[in-house]
Design a protein around this motif. Structure first.
Motif, PDB file in Angstrom:
ATOM      1  N   LEU A 120      19.969   7.410 -33.784  1.00 40.57           N
ATOM      2  CA  LEU A 120      21.256   7.705 -33.154  1.00 40.57           C
ATOM      3  C   LEU A 120      21.228   7.367 -31.662  1.00 40.57           C
ATOM      4  O   LEU A 120      22.155   6.749 -31.124  1.00 40.57           O
ATOM      5  CB  LEU A 120      21.612   9.176 -33.351  1.00 40.57           C
ATOM      6  CG  LEU A 120      22.923   9.657 -32.726  1.00 40.57           C
ATOM      7  CD1 LEU A 120      24.093   8.885 -33.320  1.00 40.57           C
ATOM      8  CD2 LEU A 120      23.100  11.158 -32.925  1.00 40.57           C
ATOM      9  N   VAL A 129      11.939  13.568 -40.436  1.00 47.91           N
ATOM     10  CA  VAL A 129      13.198  12.917 -40.798  1.00 47.91           C
ATOM     11  C   VAL A 129      14.263  13.184 -39.743  1.00 47.91           C
ATOM     12  O   VAL A 129      15.010  12.299 -39.329  1.00 47.91           O
ATOM     13  CB  VAL A 129      13.665  13.395 -42.184  1.00 47.91           C
ATOM     14  CG1 VAL A 129      15.082  12.901 -42.464  1.00 47.91           C
ATOM     15  CG2 VAL A 129      12.719  12.899 -43.259  1.00 47.91           C
ATOM     16  N   ALA A 173      16.063  10.362 -37.407  1.00 52.32           N
ATOM     17  CA  ALA A 173      17.518  10.204 -37.351  1.00 52.32           C
ATOM     18  C   ALA A 173      18.029  10.310 -35.917  1.00 52.32           C
ATOM     19  O   ALA A 173      18.924   9.572 -35.506  1.00 52.32           O
ATOM     20  CB  ALA A 173      18.183  11.250 -38.238  1.00 52.32           C
TER      21      ALA A 173
END
Length: 279
Positions: free
Chosen positions: A55, A47, A51
Protein backbone atom coordinates in the motif's frame (compact mmCIF):
# COMPACT_ATOMS: atom_id res chain seq x y z
CA UNK A 1 -43.99 -69.32 22.19
CA UNK A 2 -44.81 -65.65 22.10
CA UNK A 3 -42.71 -65.17 25.22
CA UNK A 4 -39.78 -66.73 23.54
CA UNK A 5 -40.17 -64.40 20.60
CA UNK A 6 -40.18 -61.34 22.86
CA UNK A 7 -36.98 -62.44 24.58
CA UNK A 8 -35.27 -62.95 21.26
CA UNK A 9 -36.40 -59.62 20.00
CA UNK A 10 -34.83 -57.89 23.03
CA UNK A 11 -31.51 -59.61 22.29
CA UNK A 12 -31.25 -57.65 19.05
CA UNK A 13 -31.68 -54.00 19.85
CA UNK A 14 -33.12 -51.92 17.08
CA UNK A 15 -31.03 -49.20 15.26
CA UNK A 16 -31.56 -45.65 16.45
CA UNK A 17 -34.13 -43.81 14.41
CA UNK A 18 -32.88 -41.48 11.66
CA UNK A 19 -34.50 -38.36 10.42
CA UNK A 20 -35.53 -38.35 6.90
CA UNK A 21 -33.31 -36.33 4.62
CA UNK A 22 -30.68 -35.88 7.36
CA UNK A 23 -26.95 -36.36 6.49
CA UNK A 24 -24.02 -37.26 8.65
CA UNK A 25 -22.29 -34.37 10.54
CA UNK A 26 -18.83 -35.97 10.57
CA UNK A 27 -17.56 -34.74 7.15
CA UNK A 28 -18.61 -31.16 7.94
CA UNK A 29 -16.71 -31.28 11.23
CA UNK A 30 -13.63 -32.51 9.32
CA UNK A 31 -13.81 -29.61 6.85
CA UNK A 32 -14.12 -27.03 9.60
CA UNK A 33 -11.14 -28.52 11.37
CA UNK A 34 -9.00 -28.34 8.25
CA UNK A 35 -10.05 -24.74 7.66
CA UNK A 36 -9.21 -23.82 11.25
CA UNK A 37 -5.83 -25.50 10.88
CA UNK A 38 -5.08 -23.59 7.67
CA UNK A 39 -6.09 -20.28 9.22
CA UNK A 40 -4.02 -21.01 12.30
CA UNK A 41 -0.94 -21.68 10.16
CA UNK A 42 -1.13 -18.36 8.27
CA UNK A 43 1.46 -15.77 9.59
CA UNK A 44 -1.02 -12.95 9.88
CA UNK A 45 1.56 -10.46 11.15
CA UNK A 46 3.76 -10.94 8.13
CA UNK A 47 0.76 -10.79 5.79
CA UNK A 48 -0.36 -7.55 7.38
CA UNK A 49 3.11 -6.01 7.08
CA UNK A 50 3.36 -7.10 3.45
CA UNK A 51 0.01 -5.56 2.63
CA UNK A 52 1.06 -2.34 4.34
CA UNK A 53 4.31 -2.19 2.37
CA UNK A 54 2.44 -2.74 -0.92
CA UNK A 55 0.00 0.00 0.00
CA UNK A 56 2.81 2.43 0.87
CA UNK A 57 4.66 1.57 -2.34
CA UNK A 58 1.55 2.47 -4.29
CA UNK A 59 1.02 5.69 -2.35
CA UNK A 60 4.60 7.03 -2.50
CA UNK A 61 4.66 7.79 -6.26
CA UNK A 62 1.21 9.31 -6.02
CA UNK A 63 2.24 11.43 -3.05
CA UNK A 64 5.54 12.40 -4.69
CA UNK A 65 3.71 13.46 -7.82
CA UNK A 66 1.34 15.60 -5.77
CA UNK A 67 4.24 17.24 -3.93
CA UNK A 68 6.14 17.96 -7.16
CA UNK A 69 2.99 19.27 -8.76
CA UNK A 70 2.50 21.64 -5.86
CA UNK A 71 6.17 22.75 -6.01
CA UNK A 72 6.40 23.02 -9.82
CA UNK A 73 7.25 26.36 -11.36
CA UNK A 74 7.70 27.71 -14.85
CA UNK A 75 11.22 28.09 -16.25
CA UNK A 76 11.82 31.83 -16.10
CA UNK A 77 15.56 32.10 -16.84
CA UNK A 78 18.22 30.21 -18.80
CA UNK A 79 21.94 30.84 -18.26
CA UNK A 80 24.44 29.81 -20.95
CA UNK A 81 28.07 29.21 -19.99
CA UNK A 82 31.16 28.27 -21.99
CA UNK A 83 33.99 29.64 -24.10
CA UNK A 84 32.86 30.52 -27.61
CA UNK A 85 34.88 30.89 -30.79
CA UNK A 86 32.69 29.50 -33.56
CA UNK A 87 29.25 29.69 -31.99
CA UNK A 88 27.88 32.53 -29.87
CA UNK A 89 26.30 32.78 -26.46
CA UNK A 90 23.50 34.97 -27.86
CA UNK A 91 22.58 32.45 -30.56
CA UNK A 92 22.41 29.59 -28.07
CA UNK A 93 20.36 31.67 -25.64
CA UNK A 94 17.98 32.49 -28.48
CA UNK A 95 17.55 28.80 -29.35
CA UNK A 96 17.11 27.79 -25.70
CA UNK A 97 14.53 30.52 -25.09
CA UNK A 98 11.75 28.32 -26.47
CA UNK A 99 11.88 26.37 -23.22
CA UNK A 100 11.05 29.47 -21.20
CA UNK A 101 7.65 29.11 -19.57
CA UNK A 102 7.83 25.32 -19.62
CA UNK A 103 7.45 23.16 -16.51
CA UNK A 104 10.52 23.17 -14.26
CA UNK A 105 10.14 19.47 -13.39
CA UNK A 106 8.44 18.08 -16.49
CA UNK A 107 10.84 19.57 -19.06
CA UNK A 108 13.00 16.83 -20.58
CA UNK A 109 16.62 17.99 -20.24
CA UNK A 110 17.84 15.30 -22.63
CA UNK A 111 15.68 16.88 -25.35
CA UNK A 112 17.39 20.24 -24.84
CA UNK A 113 20.81 18.56 -24.85
CA UNK A 114 20.11 16.70 -28.11
CA UNK A 115 18.80 19.85 -29.77
CA UNK A 116 21.82 21.96 -28.85
CA UNK A 117 24.33 19.26 -29.82
CA UNK A 118 22.99 19.38 -33.38
CA UNK A 119 24.66 22.76 -33.77
CA UNK A 120 27.86 22.34 -35.84
CA UNK A 121 30.22 23.93 -33.31
CA UNK A 122 28.80 22.25 -30.18
CA UNK A 123 30.73 19.21 -28.96
CA UNK A 124 28.61 18.69 -25.83
CA UNK A 125 25.90 20.44 -23.84
CA UNK A 126 25.27 19.82 -20.13
CA UNK A 127 21.95 21.08 -18.73
CA UNK A 128 20.99 21.27 -15.06
CA UNK A 129 18.09 22.67 -13.06
CA UNK A 130 18.62 25.40 -10.47
CA UNK A 131 15.71 25.79 -8.07
CA UNK A 132 13.22 27.31 -8.31
CA UNK A 133 12.91 28.44 -11.95
CA UNK A 134 16.29 28.42 -13.73
CA UNK A 135 18.20 26.24 -16.18
CA UNK A 136 21.98 26.39 -16.59
CA UNK A 137 23.51 25.23 -19.88
CA UNK A 138 27.25 24.49 -20.11
CA UNK A 139 28.51 24.39 -23.70
CA UNK A 140 31.79 22.82 -24.82
CA UNK A 141 32.78 23.70 -28.36
CA UNK A 142 34.68 21.53 -30.82
CA UNK A 143 38.37 22.41 -31.07
CA UNK A 144 39.34 22.66 -34.74
CA UNK A 145 42.63 21.02 -35.71
CA UNK A 146 42.75 21.84 -39.43
CA UNK A 147 40.74 22.78 -42.47
CA UNK A 148 39.54 19.76 -44.39
CA UNK A 149 39.02 19.61 -48.17
CA UNK A 150 38.56 23.34 -48.36
CA UNK A 151 35.24 24.25 -46.74
CA UNK A 152 35.07 22.01 -43.69
CA UNK A 153 36.95 21.61 -40.42
CA UNK A 154 38.28 18.58 -38.60
CA UNK A 155 38.35 18.62 -34.81
CA UNK A 156 41.12 17.39 -32.55
CA UNK A 157 39.11 14.22 -32.00
CA UNK A 158 38.97 13.55 -35.75
CA UNK A 159 35.37 14.65 -36.24
CA UNK A 160 34.49 16.40 -39.49
CA UNK A 161 32.04 19.29 -39.27
CA UNK A 162 30.82 22.00 -41.60
CA UNK A 163 29.90 25.24 -39.83
CA UNK A 164 28.70 28.25 -41.78
CA UNK A 165 31.73 30.23 -40.58
CA UNK A 166 34.82 27.97 -40.77
CA UNK A 167 37.10 30.97 -41.26
CA UNK A 168 36.74 31.98 -37.60
CA UNK A 169 39.08 29.08 -36.78
CA UNK A 170 41.94 31.30 -37.97
CA UNK A 171 45.25 30.06 -39.35
CA UNK A 172 45.25 26.27 -39.34
CA UNK A 173 46.94 23.60 -41.46
CA UNK A 174 45.02 22.43 -44.51
CA UNK A 175 44.42 18.70 -44.79
CA UNK A 176 42.62 16.84 -47.53
CA UNK A 177 41.79 13.31 -48.55
CA UNK A 178 38.92 10.81 -48.62
CA UNK A 179 36.62 11.35 -45.63
CA UNK A 180 37.02 7.75 -44.50
CA UNK A 181 40.82 8.28 -44.27
CA UNK A 182 40.67 11.42 -42.14
CA UNK A 183 42.32 9.78 -39.12
CA UNK A 184 45.13 8.40 -41.30
CA UNK A 185 45.75 11.90 -42.66
CA UNK A 186 45.80 13.36 -39.14
CA UNK A 187 48.31 10.77 -37.91
CA UNK A 188 50.60 11.36 -40.90
CA UNK A 189 50.33 15.14 -40.50
CA UNK A 190 51.25 14.95 -36.81
CA UNK A 191 54.24 12.75 -37.60
CA UNK A 192 55.58 14.88 -40.45
CA UNK A 193 54.97 18.21 -38.70
CA UNK A 194 56.95 17.02 -35.66
CA UNK A 195 59.87 15.92 -37.80
CA UNK A 196 59.83 19.18 -39.78
CA UNK A 197 59.90 21.19 -36.56
CA UNK A 198 63.13 19.45 -35.50
CA UNK A 199 64.71 20.81 -38.70
CA UNK A 200 63.33 24.30 -38.29
CA UNK A 201 60.66 23.93 -40.97
CA UNK A 202 56.99 24.79 -40.62
CA UNK A 203 54.10 22.52 -41.58
CA UNK A 204 51.28 24.05 -43.66
CA UNK A 205 49.29 21.10 -44.97
CA UNK A 206 49.07 17.55 -46.24
CA UNK A 207 46.95 15.89 -48.89
CA UNK A 208 46.21 12.24 -49.60
CA UNK A 209 44.98 11.32 -53.07
CA UNK A 210 42.41 8.58 -53.61
CA UNK A 211 45.12 6.30 -55.03
CA UNK A 212 47.24 6.76 -51.88
CA UNK A 213 49.85 9.34 -52.89
CA UNK A 214 50.97 11.97 -50.33
CA UNK A 215 51.85 15.61 -50.94
CA UNK A 216 53.29 17.82 -48.20
CA UNK A 217 53.08 21.61 -48.02
CA UNK A 218 55.64 23.60 -46.05
CA UNK A 219 54.98 26.89 -44.30
CA UNK A 220 57.45 28.61 -46.68
CA UNK A 221 55.23 27.67 -49.64
CA UNK A 222 57.26 24.73 -50.98
CA UNK A 223 55.30 21.66 -52.11
CA UNK A 224 56.94 18.27 -51.49
CA UNK A 225 55.68 15.25 -53.46
CA UNK A 226 56.21 12.04 -51.48
CA UNK A 227 54.09 9.64 -53.54
CA UNK A 228 52.54 6.40 -52.36
CA UNK A 229 55.44 4.05 -51.52
CA UNK A 230 58.48 4.40 -49.24
CA UNK A 231 57.12 7.66 -47.85
CA UNK A 232 59.47 7.78 -44.83
CA UNK A 233 62.52 7.11 -46.98
CA UNK A 234 61.53 9.80 -49.48
CA UNK A 235 60.82 12.28 -46.71
CA UNK A 236 64.29 11.77 -45.21
CA UNK A 237 65.85 12.13 -48.67
CA UNK A 238 64.03 15.44 -49.14
CA UNK A 239 65.32 16.71 -45.78
CA UNK A 240 68.89 15.73 -46.60
CA UNK A 241 68.87 17.44 -50.03
CA UNK A 242 67.06 20.50 -48.73
CA UNK A 243 69.51 21.13 -45.90
CA UNK A 244 72.55 20.43 -48.06
CA UNK A 245 71.62 22.28 -51.26
CA UNK A 246 68.35 24.20 -51.07
CA UNK A 247 68.00 25.89 -47.72
CA UNK A 248 69.85 28.99 -48.91
CA UNK A 249 67.62 29.25 -51.98
CA UNK A 250 64.30 28.21 -50.42
CA UNK A 251 62.54 31.36 -51.61
CA UNK A 252 63.27 30.29 -55.20
CA UNK A 253 61.89 26.75 -54.85
CA UNK A 254 58.32 25.98 -55.85
CA UNK A 255 58.13 22.19 -55.80
CA UNK A 256 60.31 19.25 -54.79
CA UNK A 257 59.56 15.76 -56.11
CA UNK A 258 61.12 13.12 -53.84
CA UNK A 259 59.86 10.07 -55.76
CA UNK A 260 63.26 9.47 -57.39
CA UNK A 261 65.60 6.72 -56.19
CA UNK A 262 68.83 8.66 -55.82
CA UNK A 263 67.74 12.26 -55.41
CA UNK A 264 64.96 14.76 -55.90
CA UNK A 265 63.66 16.90 -58.75
CA UNK A 266 63.33 20.61 -58.05
CA UNK A 267 60.92 22.95 -59.80
CA UNK A 268 61.99 26.57 -59.47
CA UNK A 269 59.77 29.57 -59.31
CA UNK A 270 59.71 31.70 -62.48
CA UNK A 271 62.34 34.38 -62.47
CA UNK A 272 60.87 37.83 -61.97
CA UNK A 273 60.62 39.76 -65.18
CA UNK A 274 63.27 42.43 -65.61
CA UNK A 275 61.89 45.91 -65.32
CA UNK A 276 62.03 47.97 -68.51
CA UNK A 277 64.37 50.97 -68.45
CA UNK A 278 62.74 54.32 -68.23
CA UNK A 279 62.58 56.07 -71.55
Amino acid sequence: MLDNLRVRSRAFPSEPPRRRGATSLEPERDRLGVLRAILASVPWLQVGLGALIVLLAALVPWGTGKVLEAMDQQILAIDVKGEFIGDSRVAIEREASRWLGKSYFATDLSEIKAELERRPWVASAAIRRVWPDRLVIDIREKKPLAYWNGGRLVSRTGELFAPANPEVAGRLPRLSGPDERVRDVIRMAQDLSGRLARHGLGFAGLSLEARGAWTLNLANGIEVVLGRDHVDERFERFLAVYEARLVSRSDEVKRIDARYTNGVAVQWKPAPAASEPNS
